[in-house]
Design a protein around this motif. Structure first.
Motif, PDB file in Angstrom:
ATOM      1  N   ASP A  77       0.836  -1.212   0.000  1.00  0.00           N
ATOM      2  CA  ASP A  77       0.000   0.000   0.000  1.00  0.00           C
ATOM      3  C   ASP A  77       0.866   1.256   0.000  1.00  0.00           C
ATOM      4  O   ASP A  77       0.589   2.220  -0.730  1.00  0.00           O
ATOM      5  CB  ASP A  77      -0.916   0.016   1.226  1.00  0.00           C
ATOM      6  CG  ASP A  77      -2.161  -0.835   1.032  1.00  0.00           C
ATOM      7  OD1 ASP A  77      -2.559  -1.048  -0.127  1.00  0.00           O
ATOM      8  OD2 ASP A  77      -2.729  -1.285   2.048  1.00  0.00           O
ATOM      9  N   ARG A  78       1.908   1.247   0.819  1.00  0.00           N
ATOM     10  CA  ARG A  78       2.804   2.412   0.886  1.00  0.00           C
ATOM     11  C   ARG A  78       3.487   2.640  -0.461  1.00  0.00           C
ATOM     12  O   ARG A  78       3.604   3.780  -0.925  1.00  0.00           O
ATOM     13  CB  ARG A  78       3.847   2.219   1.995  1.00  0.00           C
ATOM     14  CG  ARG A  78       3.299   2.408   3.403  1.00  0.00           C
ATOM     15  CD  ARG A  78       4.418   2.488   4.423  1.00  0.00           C
ATOM     16  NE  ARG A  78       5.096   1.213   4.585  1.00  0.00           N
ATOM     17  CZ  ARG A  78       4.727   0.279   5.463  1.00  0.00           C
ATOM     18  NH1 ARG A  78       3.672   0.483   6.238  1.00  0.00           N
ATOM     19  NH2 ARG A  78       5.397  -0.851   5.569  1.00  0.00           N
ATOM     20  N   GLU A  79       3.934   1.565  -1.079  1.00  0.00           N
ATOM     21  CA  GLU A  79       4.611   1.703  -2.370  1.00  0.00           C
ATOM     22  C   GLU A  79       3.661   2.223  -3.443  1.00  0.00           C
ATOM     23  O   GLU A  79       4.051   3.029  -4.293  1.00  0.00           O
ATOM     24  CB  GLU A  79       5.209   0.362  -2.792  1.00  0.00           C
ATOM     25  CG  GLU A  79       6.350  -0.094  -1.893  1.00  0.00           C
ATOM     26  CD  GLU A  79       7.334  -0.989  -2.619  1.00  0.00           C
ATOM     27  OE1 GLU A  79       7.373  -0.955  -3.863  1.00  0.00           O
ATOM     28  OE2 GLU A  79       8.065  -1.715  -1.942  1.00  0.00           O
ATOM     29  N   MET A  80       2.415   1.770  -3.408  1.00  0.00           N
ATOM     30  CA  MET A  80       1.447   2.248  -4.397  1.00  0.00           C
ATOM     31  C   MET A  80       1.146   3.731  -4.197  1.00  0.00           C
ATOM     32  O   MET A  80       0.982   4.474  -5.170  1.00  0.00           O
ATOM     33  CB  MET A  80       0.164   1.407  -4.328  1.00  0.00           C
ATOM     34  CG  MET A  80       0.315   0.032  -4.965  1.00  0.00           C
ATOM     35  SD  MET A  80      -1.249  -0.882  -5.137  1.00  0.00           S
ATOM     36  CE  MET A  80      -1.492  -1.443  -3.449  1.00  0.00           C
ATOM     37  N   ARG A  81       1.089   4.173  -2.946  1.00  0.00           N
ATOM     38  CA  ARG A  81       0.860   5.601  -2.689  1.00  0.00           C
ATOM     39  C   ARG A  81       2.038   6.433  -3.189  1.00  0.00           C
ATOM     40  O   ARG A  81       1.856   7.516  -3.760  1.00  0.00           O
ATOM     41  CB  ARG A  81       0.634   5.839  -1.190  1.00  0.00           C
ATOM     42  CG  ARG A  81      -0.732   5.381  -0.692  1.00  0.00           C
ATOM     43  CD  ARG A  81      -1.042   5.968   0.673  1.00  0.00           C
ATOM     44  NE  ARG A  81      -0.119   5.486   1.694  1.00  0.00           N
ATOM     45  CZ  ARG A  81      -0.325   4.392   2.427  1.00  0.00           C
ATOM     46  NH1 ARG A  81      -1.417   3.662   2.242  1.00  0.00           N
ATOM     47  NH2 ARG A  81       0.547   4.022   3.348  1.00  0.00           N
ATOM     48  N   GLN A  82       3.255   5.938  -2.979  1.00  0.00           N
ATOM     49  CA  GLN A  82       4.439   6.645  -3.463  1.00  0.00           C
ATOM     50  C   GLN A  82       4.442   6.721  -4.990  1.00  0.00           C
ATOM     51  O   GLN A  82       4.789   7.753  -5.576  1.00  0.00           O
ATOM     52  CB  GLN A  82       5.700   5.944  -2.961  1.00  0.00           C
ATOM     53  CG  GLN A  82       5.926   6.076  -1.464  1.00  0.00           C
ATOM     54  CD  GLN A  82       7.092   5.236  -0.971  1.00  0.00           C
ATOM     55  OE1 GLN A  82       7.611   4.386  -1.694  1.00  0.00           O
ATOM     56  NE2 GLN A  82       7.506   5.462   0.259  1.00  0.00           N
ATOM     57  N   LEU A  83       4.046   5.623  -5.630  1.00  0.00           N
ATOM     58  CA  LEU A  83       3.967   5.618  -7.091  1.00  0.00           C
ATOM     59  C   LEU A  83       2.928   6.618  -7.584  1.00  0.00           C
ATOM     60  O   LEU A  83       3.156   7.334  -8.561  1.00  0.00           O
ATOM     61  CB  LEU A  83       3.613   4.213  -7.592  1.00  0.00           C
ATOM     62  CG  LEU A  83       4.765   3.225  -7.783  1.00  0.00           C
ATOM     63  CD1 LEU A  83       4.215   1.850  -8.138  1.00  0.00           C
ATOM     64  CD2 LEU A  83       5.726   3.703  -8.861  1.00  0.00           C
ATOM     65  N   ASP A  84       1.787   6.669  -6.912  1.00  0.00           N
ATOM     66  CA  ASP A  84       0.733   7.611  -7.297  1.00  0.00           C
ATOM     67  C   ASP A  84       1.235   9.049  -7.234  1.00  0.00           C
ATOM     68  O   ASP A  84       0.990   9.850  -8.147  1.00  0.00           O
ATOM     69  CB  ASP A  84      -0.480   7.458  -6.374  1.00  0.00           C
ATOM     70  CG  ASP A  84      -1.371   6.292  -6.771  1.00  0.00           C
ATOM     71  OD1 ASP A  84      -1.294   5.863  -7.937  1.00  0.00           O
ATOM     72  OD2 ASP A  84      -2.133   5.813  -5.915  1.00  0.00           O
ATOM     73  N   LEU A  85       1.937   9.367  -6.155  1.00  0.00           N
ATOM     74  CA  LEU A  85       2.434  10.731  -5.971  1.00  0.00           C
ATOM     75  C   LEU A  85       3.455  11.094  -7.043  1.00  0.00           C
ATOM     76  O   LEU A  85       3.371  12.156  -7.674  1.00  0.00           O
ATOM     77  CB  LEU A  85       3.055  10.872  -4.576  1.00  0.00           C
ATOM     78  CG  LEU A  85       3.611  12.256  -4.221  1.00  0.00           C
ATOM     79  CD1 LEU A  85       2.505  13.299  -4.282  1.00  0.00           C
ATOM     80  CD2 LEU A  85       4.248  12.238  -2.834  1.00  0.00           C
TER      81      LEU A  85
END
Length: 213
Positions: free
Chosen positions: A32-40
């Motif tokens: 989840d954290r990695e996906m949020r970083q990718l989104d940003l």
């Protein structure tokens, strides 16, 4: 008595399952954290692609757009992997119910199939390898063949990225990709603006590369 039993025979099936489920939840939070970083990072890169295409620098826009494509594909992989973690968790919950009936964990081809797929994801490969070994010892899985543990090269990524770059640019520029050159031929952009845009492109490209590595 339980302490002596644990010393002689190790954790109970219920304890093993709870420990595995805790690891699965932890790995899910990491994804989840990695996906949020990718989104940003992708959101910022998209804005820079628009700026580059608008001023007619389609070459640079294509370079960064390819990173956006790769980022989107990586997010899809992470999302699918998180769903697989959830499926294993569900399967383990069912195993807990079976333990109450049979007194032992049962072999599961579904857990083995899901684990094999997750081992190929670098972010959680080590955890899944260790968990797979533990599950094999516990009788849930058969010993995996070496070739199933090898990482697959995503050879299709670059080919698909090339095919999708135009589509991404078309989307990001509101269908004005063909006009990009004309748009940039009006008043020339200031050197400061161009330098800032190029710096942003390189910065976001590096950020995405770190997240995708």
């Amino acid at each position: 008595m339980q302490t002596i039993h644990r010393f002689l025979y190790g954790p109970t099936p219920e304890e093993r399952v709870r420990a595995w489920q805790a690891k699965l939840r932890a790995e899910g939070r990491q994804l989840d954290r990695e996906m949020r970083q990718l989104d940003l990072a992708t959101s910022k890169a998209r804005q820079t692609v628009k700026q580059l295409a608008t001023k007619g620098d389609v070459k640079s826009a294509r370079i960064l757009a390819k990173e956006v494509v790769r980022s989107n594909k990586q997010k899809d992989r992470l999302s699918v992997s998180k769903a697989r973690l959830g499926s294993i968790n569900t399967q383990l919950t069912q195993q807990m119910a079976m333990v109450k009936v049979t007194g032992s964990l049962q072999k599961s081809t579904e857990i083995m199939k899901l684990s094999n797929a997750l081992i190929k994801l670098p972010q959680i490969s080590q955890t899944m390898r260790e968990m797979s070994m533990e599950m094999t010892k516990a009788g849930i899985m058969e010993e995996m063949l070496e070739d199933t543990l090898e990482m697959d090269e995503d050879e299709e990524l670059e080919e698909e990225a090339d095919a999708e770059v135009d589509k991404v640019l078309f989307e990001l520029t509101d269908g004005k990709l063909g006009e990009a050159g004309a748009v940039g031929t009006g008043l020339p952009a200031s050197e400061a603006t161009e330098d800032e845009t190029e710096k942003n492109m390189e910065k976001y490209r590096q950020q995405l590369n770190v997240l995708l590595s």
